[in-house]
Design a protein around this motif. Structure first.
Motif, short mmCIF file in Angstrom:
data_model
loop_
_atom_site.label_atom_id
_atom_site.label_comp_id
_atom_site.label_asym_id
_atom_site.label_seq_id
_atom_site.Cartn_x
_atom_site.Cartn_y
_atom_site.Cartn_z
N ARG A 92 10.62 -75.44 -54.49
CA ARG A 92 11.59 -76.54 -54.61
C ARG A 92 11.83 -77.22 -53.26
O ARG A 92 12.05 -78.42 -53.20
CB ARG A 92 12.90 -76.03 -55.21
N PHE A 93 11.74 -76.46 -52.18
CA PHE A 93 11.85 -77.04 -50.84
C PHE A 93 10.69 -78.00 -50.58
O PHE A 93 10.89 -79.11 -50.07
CB PHE A 93 11.86 -75.91 -49.79
N ILE A 94 9.49 -77.61 -50.94
CA ILE A 94 8.31 -78.44 -50.71
C ILE A 94 8.34 -79.71 -51.55
O ILE A 94 7.87 -80.76 -51.13
CB ILE A 94 7.03 -77.62 -51.02
N ASP A 95 8.91 -79.62 -52.75
CA ASP A 95 8.96 -80.77 -53.65
C ASP A 95 9.71 -81.92 -52.97
O ASP A 95 10.87 -81.79 -52.62
CB ASP A 95 9.66 -80.37 -54.96
N GLY A 96 9.04 -83.03 -52.76
CA GLY A 96 9.64 -84.19 -52.13
C GLY A 96 9.79 -84.10 -50.63
O GLY A 96 10.43 -84.95 -50.01
N HIS A 97 9.18 -83.09 -50.02
CA HIS A 97 9.32 -82.92 -48.57
C HIS A 97 8.83 -84.14 -47.80
O HIS A 97 9.45 -84.56 -46.82
CB HIS A 97 8.58 -81.66 -48.11
N GLY A 98 7.76 -84.73 -48.26
CA GLY A 98 7.22 -85.92 -47.59
C GLY A 98 8.18 -87.09 -47.58
O GLY A 98 8.19 -87.89 -46.64
N GLU A 99 9.01 -87.21 -48.63
CA GLU A 99 9.99 -88.29 -48.68
C GLU A 99 11.19 -88.02 -47.77
O GLU A 99 11.86 -88.95 -47.34
CB GLU A 99 10.48 -88.50 -50.12
N ARG A 100 11.50 -86.75 -47.50
CA ARG A 100 12.62 -86.41 -46.62
C ARG A 100 12.22 -86.45 -45.15
O ARG A 100 13.06 -86.52 -44.27
CB ARG A 100 13.16 -85.01 -46.95
N ARG A 101 10.94 -86.38 -44.91
CA ARG A 101 10.40 -86.22 -43.56
C ARG A 101 9.98 -87.56 -42.98
O ARG A 101 9.52 -88.46 -43.68
CB ARG A 101 9.19 -85.29 -43.68
N GLN A 102 10.09 -87.66 -41.66
CA GLN A 102 9.54 -88.81 -40.94
C GLN A 102 8.36 -88.30 -40.12
O GLN A 102 8.52 -87.37 -39.32
CB GLN A 102 10.58 -89.42 -40.02
N GLY A 103 7.19 -88.84 -40.36
CA GLY A 103 6.02 -88.41 -39.62
C GLY A 103 5.40 -87.15 -40.22
O GLY A 103 5.74 -86.73 -41.32
N GLU A 104 4.52 -86.58 -39.46
CA GLU A 104 3.77 -85.41 -39.92
C GLU A 104 4.46 -84.11 -39.52
O GLU A 104 5.33 -84.10 -38.66
CB GLU A 104 2.35 -85.45 -39.34
N VAL A 105 4.01 -83.05 -40.14
CA VAL A 105 4.46 -81.71 -39.80
C VAL A 105 3.59 -81.18 -38.66
O VAL A 105 2.37 -81.32 -38.70
CB VAL A 105 4.34 -80.77 -41.02
N ASP A 106 4.22 -80.62 -37.65
CA ASP A 106 3.50 -79.96 -36.57
C ASP A 106 3.64 -78.46 -36.80
O ASP A 106 4.73 -77.91 -36.67
CB ASP A 106 4.09 -80.35 -35.21
N GLN A 107 2.55 -77.82 -37.21
CA GLN A 107 2.57 -76.38 -37.46
C GLN A 107 1.50 -75.73 -36.60
O GLN A 107 0.35 -76.17 -36.59
CB GLN A 107 2.31 -76.05 -38.93
N GLN A 108 1.93 -74.69 -35.88
CA GLN A 108 1.01 -74.01 -34.98
C GLN A 108 1.16 -72.50 -35.11
O GLN A 108 2.24 -72.00 -35.39
CB GLN A 108 1.31 -74.40 -33.53
N ASN A 109 0.05 -71.81 -34.88
CA ASN A 109 0.10 -70.36 -34.75
C ASN A 109 0.80 -70.04 -33.44
O ASN A 109 0.73 -70.82 -32.48
CB ASN A 109 -1.31 -69.77 -34.71
N ALA A 110 1.46 -68.92 -33.39
CA ALA A 110 2.19 -68.55 -32.19
C ALA A 110 1.91 -67.10 -31.84
O ALA A 110 1.78 -66.25 -32.73
CB ALA A 110 3.69 -68.75 -32.39
N GLY A 111 1.81 -66.82 -30.58
CA GLY A 111 1.69 -65.46 -30.09
C GLY A 111 3.04 -64.99 -29.59
O GLY A 111 3.73 -65.73 -28.89
#
Length: 121
Positions: A92-111
């Motif tokens: 349900r969080f993902i549903d419509g996420h693009g409409e709530r968001r401005q720009g792209e998602v920055d997702q990175q692996n982290a150590g």
């Protein structure tokens, strides 16, 4: 938004459990969109609180500019579903996420460099 398996570099070649570490950041389209996003994130935490998966650590911050940062650690075998992304509340969080968001998602692996944890809230 990814469900957390673009992180294959975190996985060694063995088939045993792995600690995946992801940091995800994105901006909200407006304060109202950020409020809606926050409610949806809170629902994910409510479901995690009910189901109590033992292989998850998850922190979400709402920054002063109404952007969000998710920090997730989840342990499972490579190829298995991310335990956060497999919840109904996350769907349900993902549903419509693009409409709530401005720009792209920055997702990175982290150590992990270090951690000191106390009860926060």
């Amino acid at each position: 938004m990814s469900t957390g398996h673009s992180d294959s570099s975190a996985a060694p070649s063995s088939a045993g459990p792995v600690q995946f570490r992801l940091v995800t950041r994105y901006a909200s389209r407006s304060a109202e969109a950020a409020d809606d996003n926050q409610r949806r994130v809170e629902a994910v935490f409510a479901e995690l609180d009910r189901t109590r998966p033992g292989n998850v650590s998850y922190l979400v911050l709402r920054l002063a500019d109404d952007s969000f940062m998710h920090i997730s650690f989840h342990g499972h075998a490579p190829g298995e579903t991310n335990p956060i992304a497999s919840t109904g509340a996350f769907a349900r969080f993902i549903d419509g996420h693009g409409e709530r968001r401005q720009g792209e998602v920055d997702q990175q692996n982290a150590g992990l460099v270090g951690a000191y944890l106390t009860v926060i809230g």
